[in-house]
Design a protein around this motif. Structure first.
Motif, PDB file in Angstrom:
ATOM      1  N   MET A   1     -35.579 -56.989   5.138  1.00  0.00           N
ATOM      2  CA  MET A   1     -37.018 -57.178   5.875  1.00  0.00           C
ATOM      3  C   MET A   1     -37.209 -57.835   7.203  1.00  0.00           C
ATOM      4  O   MET A   1     -36.798 -59.200   6.692  1.00  0.00           O
ATOM      5  N   ILE A   2     -38.234 -57.799   7.508  1.00  0.00           N
ATOM      6  CA  ILE A   2     -38.235 -58.960   8.941  1.00  0.00           C
ATOM      7  C   ILE A   2     -39.690 -58.658   9.217  1.00  0.00           C
ATOM      8  O   ILE A   2     -40.647 -58.532   9.079  1.00  0.00           O
ATOM      9  N   THR A   3     -40.262 -60.319   9.828  1.00  0.00           N
ATOM     10  CA  THR A   3     -41.853 -60.842   9.595  1.00  0.00           C
ATOM     11  C   THR A   3     -41.925 -61.754  10.412  1.00  0.00           C
ATOM     12  O   THR A   3     -41.117 -62.875  10.990  1.00  0.00           O
TER      13      THR A   3
ATOM     14  N   ARG B   1     -50.292 -60.366   4.438  1.00  0.00           N
ATOM     15  CA  ARG B   1     -51.374 -59.607   4.419  1.00  0.00           C
ATOM     16  C   ARG B   1     -51.045 -59.070   6.020  1.00  0.00           C
ATOM     17  O   ARG B   1     -52.382 -58.434   5.981  1.00  0.00           O
ATOM     18  N   GLY B   2     -50.130 -58.605   6.435  1.00  0.00           N
ATOM     19  CA  GLY B   2     -49.754 -57.826   7.837  1.00  0.00           C
ATOM     20  C   GLY B   2     -49.213 -56.625   8.152  1.00  0.00           C
ATOM     21  O   GLY B   2     -49.010 -56.456   8.619  1.00  0.00           O
ATOM     22  N   TRP B   3     -48.900 -56.557   6.656  1.00  0.00           N
ATOM     23  CA  TRP B   3     -48.159 -55.064   6.820  1.00  0.00           C
ATOM     24  C   TRP B   3     -48.352 -53.747   6.882  1.00  0.00           C
ATOM     25  O   TRP B   3     -47.704 -53.153   7.602  1.00  0.00           O
ATOM     26  N   GLU B   4     -50.007 -53.963   7.147  1.00  0.00           N
ATOM     27  CA  GLU B   4     -50.360 -52.587   7.739  1.00  0.00           C
ATOM     28  C   GLU B   4     -49.966 -52.543   9.193  1.00  0.00           C
ATOM     29  O   GLU B   4     -49.310 -51.736   9.976  1.00  0.00           O
ATOM     30  N   TYR B   5     -49.197 -53.812  10.340  1.00  0.00           N
ATOM     31  CA  TYR B   5     -48.714 -52.760  11.415  1.00  0.00           C
ATOM     32  C   TYR B   5     -47.095 -53.166  11.224  1.00  0.00           C
ATOM     33  O   TYR B   5     -46.386 -53.411  12.118  1.00  0.00           O
TER      34      TYR B   5
ATOM     35  N   LYS C   1     -42.935 -53.558   1.846  1.00  0.00           N
ATOM     36  CA  LYS C   1     -44.221 -54.563   1.487  1.00  0.00           C
ATOM     37  C   LYS C   1     -43.987 -54.978   0.283  1.00  0.00           C
ATOM     38  O   LYS C   1     -45.086 -56.031   0.124  1.00  0.00           O
ATOM     39  N   GLU C   2     -44.051 -54.076  -0.971  1.00  0.00           N
ATOM     40  CA  GLU C   2     -44.242 -54.596  -2.285  1.00  0.00           C
ATOM     41  C   GLU C   2     -43.690 -55.122  -3.080  1.00  0.00           C
ATOM     42  O   GLU C   2     -43.720 -55.914  -3.723  1.00  0.00           O
ATOM     43  N   THR C   3     -41.951 -54.942  -2.198  1.00  0.00           N
ATOM     44  CA  THR C   3     -40.933 -56.253  -2.708  1.00  0.00           C
ATOM     45  C   THR C   3     -41.610 -57.466  -2.088  1.00  0.00           C
ATOM     46  O   THR C   3     -41.178 -58.894  -3.015  1.00  0.00           O
ATOM     47  N   GLN C   4     -42.049 -58.339  -0.889  1.00  0.00           N
ATOM     48  CA  GLN C   4     -42.102 -59.221  -0.832  1.00  0.00           C
ATOM     49  C   GLN C   4     -43.176 -59.898  -1.709  1.00  0.00           C
ATOM     50  O   GLN C   4     -43.507 -60.833  -1.292  1.00  0.00           O
ATOM     51  N   THR C   5     -44.161 -58.899  -1.599  1.00  0.00           N
ATOM     52  CA  THR C   5     -45.764 -59.264  -1.875  1.00  0.00           C
ATOM     53  C   THR C   5     -45.546 -59.938  -3.773  1.00  0.00           C
ATOM     54  O   THR C   5     -46.114 -60.489  -4.015  1.00  0.00           O
ATOM     55  N   PHE C   6     -44.747 -58.919  -4.572  1.00  0.00           N
ATOM     56  CA  PHE C   6     -44.279 -59.274  -6.091  1.00  0.00           C
ATOM     57  C   PHE C   6     -43.793 -60.200  -6.101  1.00  0.00           C
ATOM     58  O   PHE C   6     -43.916 -61.302  -6.425  1.00  0.00           O
ATOM     59  N   PHE C   7     -42.819 -61.046  -5.264  1.00  0.00           N
ATOM     60  CA  PHE C   7     -42.097 -61.570  -5.259  1.00  0.00           C
ATOM     61  C   PHE C   7     -43.054 -63.200  -4.322  1.00  0.00           C
ATOM     62  O   PHE C   7     -42.606 -64.480  -6.048  1.00  0.00           O
TER      63      PHE C   7
ATOM     64  N   THR D   1     -54.140 -61.833   9.371  1.00  0.00           N
ATOM     65  CA  THR D   1     -54.389 -60.241   9.153  1.00  0.00           C
ATOM     66  C   THR D   1     -54.322 -59.766  10.346  1.00  0.00           C
ATOM     67  O   THR D   1     -54.334 -58.136  10.121  1.00  0.00           O
ATOM     68  N   SER D   2     -54.287 -59.898  10.832  1.00  0.00           N
ATOM     69  CA  SER D   2     -54.197 -60.170  12.489  1.00  0.00           C
ATOM     70  C   SER D   2     -52.637 -59.668  13.102  1.00  0.00           C
ATOM     71  O   SER D   2     -51.751 -59.812  12.654  1.00  0.00           O
ATOM     72  N   PHE D   3     -52.977 -58.471  14.495  1.00  0.00           N
ATOM     73  CA  PHE D   3     -51.658 -58.369  14.557  1.00  0.00           C
ATOM     74  C   PHE D   3     -50.925 -59.274  15.882  1.00  0.00           C
ATOM     75  O   PHE D   3     -52.312 -60.027  17.026  1.00  0.00           O
ATOM     76  N   ASN D   4     -49.912 -60.074  16.407  1.00  0.00           N
ATOM     77  CA  ASN D   4     -49.893 -61.245  16.953  1.00  0.00           C
ATOM     78  C   ASN D   4     -48.469 -60.457  18.208  1.00  0.00           C
ATOM     79  O   ASN D   4     -47.697 -59.745  17.626  1.00  0.00           O
ATOM     80  N   PRO D   5     -48.889 -60.373  19.178  1.00  0.00           N
ATOM     81  CA  PRO D   5     -47.820 -59.164  20.282  1.00  0.00           C
ATOM     82  C   PRO D   5     -46.885 -60.119  20.583  1.00  0.00           C
ATOM     83  O   PRO D   5     -45.915 -59.803  21.017  1.00  0.00           O
ATOM     84  N   LYS D   6     -46.984 -61.873  19.886  1.00  0.00           N
ATOM     85  CA  LYS D   6     -45.984 -62.555  20.998  1.00  0.00           C
ATOM     86  C   LYS D   6     -44.981 -63.202  19.043  1.00  0.00           C
ATOM     87  O   LYS D   6     -44.548 -64.059  19.751  1.00  0.00           O
ATOM     88  N   ASP D   7     -44.840 -62.406  18.408  1.00  0.00           N
ATOM     89  CA  ASP D   7     -43.639 -61.734  17.396  1.00  0.00           C
ATOM     90  C   ASP D   7     -43.324 -60.901  17.274  1.00  0.00           C
ATOM     91  O   ASP D   7     -43.251 -60.206  17.965  1.00  0.00           O
ATOM     92  N   PHE D   8     -42.437 -60.957  15.886  1.00  0.00           N
ATOM     93  CA  PHE D   8     -41.922 -60.223  15.561  1.00  0.00           C
ATOM     94  C   PHE D   8     -42.766 -59.201  14.916  1.00  0.00           C
ATOM     95  O   PHE D   8     -43.986 -59.217  14.146  1.00  0.00           O
ATOM     96  N   TYR D   9     -41.897 -57.567  14.843  1.00  0.00           N
ATOM     97  CA  TYR D   9     -43.153 -56.490  14.216  1.00  0.00           C
ATOM     98  C   TYR D   9     -42.943 -57.190  12.029  1.00  0.00           C
ATOM     99  O   TYR D   9     -41.779 -57.147  11.754  1.00  0.00           O
TER     100      TYR D   9
END
Length: 335
Positions: free
Chosen positions: A92-94, A163-167, A147-153, A101-109
């Motif tokens: 996973m990459i974050t 909170r940004g996995w929708e992106y 998303k599910e793995t990171q949220t669980f751990f 909760t918003s998209f940051n265009p200057k960072d990783f997807y």
């Protein structure tokens, strides 16, 4: 992830970065964990390449390879020591601010991948070289359940929820082939080895080439093994330090740029139009660590540092913990 670091550092005092063969164990279990909060300097993060978890089965066999194994997993000569493997891995990459909760265009997807690997590491003890080839197949995007793995751990250890996995990058298939060649360059004494290496990857996951040098010093068995089993496993206790400088050119990386179907996802295409950071094609890295092998078992910790993968995101360091556990007492097939 973060809460486990003090425990891990107390329990693990050493390691190696290389999955060297154990010639008196024809079957091994490998447990592999990357996390950017593992850091020997105490500067753990939770961004970029944040986590990678894998479990693998390594084995030797008497039966000759057929079908794909014969054609895409080449052996290093007729008398090679061949170690096959099957493994499963999730990565996973974050971005840096996972609470945003918003998209940051200057960072990783946000990006996740789930895939299986089938490979062969083939050692030539006489000529001191090896081939490592592997075939990767899996999925990218929500199908990978990152998303599910990171949220669980994060919930399990009481850390802030992402909170940004929708992106995240959209779903896409991953099919890749990788080939690595290693060759002994210099070993003037039994406690020093310098090995040169070149790697190439091609496919829908990553297309890249790398040049590496592996240096290790200490107490160890020969890296490329030996056809004489007593010589190959002479040292039942091994302790050594290692370093691996490397240079990489990356033409394509689906986790950083989106998969092959990204143009079909209108939401992701809109995000891409706002994206300001871009993948760096050239990167330099350094792996370093120390290693302990007791009888046939290995425990490993490696610090892996890279220059920035995406422009403006800065260099990044990830710690790796690897366990190699023998599950067979048989010797090499044919010996």
């Amino acid at each position: 992830m973060k809460g486990f670091l003090p425990v891990i550092l107390l329990c693990i005092m050493a390691v190696t970065a290389s999955a060297q063969i154990t010639q008196d164990a024809t079957k091994q279990l490998r447990i592999y964990e990357d996390d950017d909060y593992f850091n020997v300097w105490g500067r753990g993060t939770d961004r970029g390449y944040s986590n990678g978890s894998s479990i693998g089965y390594l084995y030797m066999k008497k039966k000759k390879s057929v079908f794909l194994d014969k054609w895409i997993l080449p052996a290093a000569g007729r008398n090679a020591v061949n170690v096959f493997e099957w493994s499963a891995m999730q990565v996973m990459i974050t971005p840096n601010q996972i609470a945003d909760t918003s998209f940051n265009p200057k960072d990783f997807y946000y990006a996740g991948a789930l895939y299986a690997t089938h490979g062969l590491t083939s050692y030539n003890p006489e000529k001191k070289y090896s081939f490592h080839s592997e075939f990767v197949f899996g999925v990218l995007g929500p199908w990978a359940f990152a998303k599910e793995t990171q949220t669980f751990f994060h919930k399990f250890i009481g850390y802030q929820p992402p909170r940004g996995w929708e992106y995240q990058v959209p779903n896409a298939p991953l099919i890749n082939y990788s080939f690595t060649y290693e060759k002994m360059l210099w070993s003037p004494v039994d406690y020093l080895e310098i090995i040169g290496s070149a790697n190439a990857k091609l496919g829908t996951m990553t297309t890249a080439v790398s040049a590496l040098t592996y240096i290790r010093a200490g107490l160890f068995n020969p890296y490329f093994g030996n056809r004489c089993l007593p010589v190959a496993v002479k040292k039942r206790f091994q302790l050594y330090a290692m370093a691996r400088p490397q240079f990489t050119f990356t033409g394509y990386n689906a986790l950083l740029q989106g998969g092959i179907f990204k143009s079909r996802d209108t939401n992701f295409e809109e995000l891409s139009n706002y994206q300001q950071t871009r993948m760096r094609h050239f990167s330099i890295g350094m792996d370093y660590g120390i290693g302990i092998v007791i009888n046939r078992a290995t425990i490993s910790y490696t610090q892996k540092t890279r220059t920035e993968w995406m422009s403006g995101t800065g260099k990044h360091s990830v710690g790796n913990i690897t366990l190699l556990i023998p599950i067979s007492r048989k010797t090499i097939p044919g010996n």
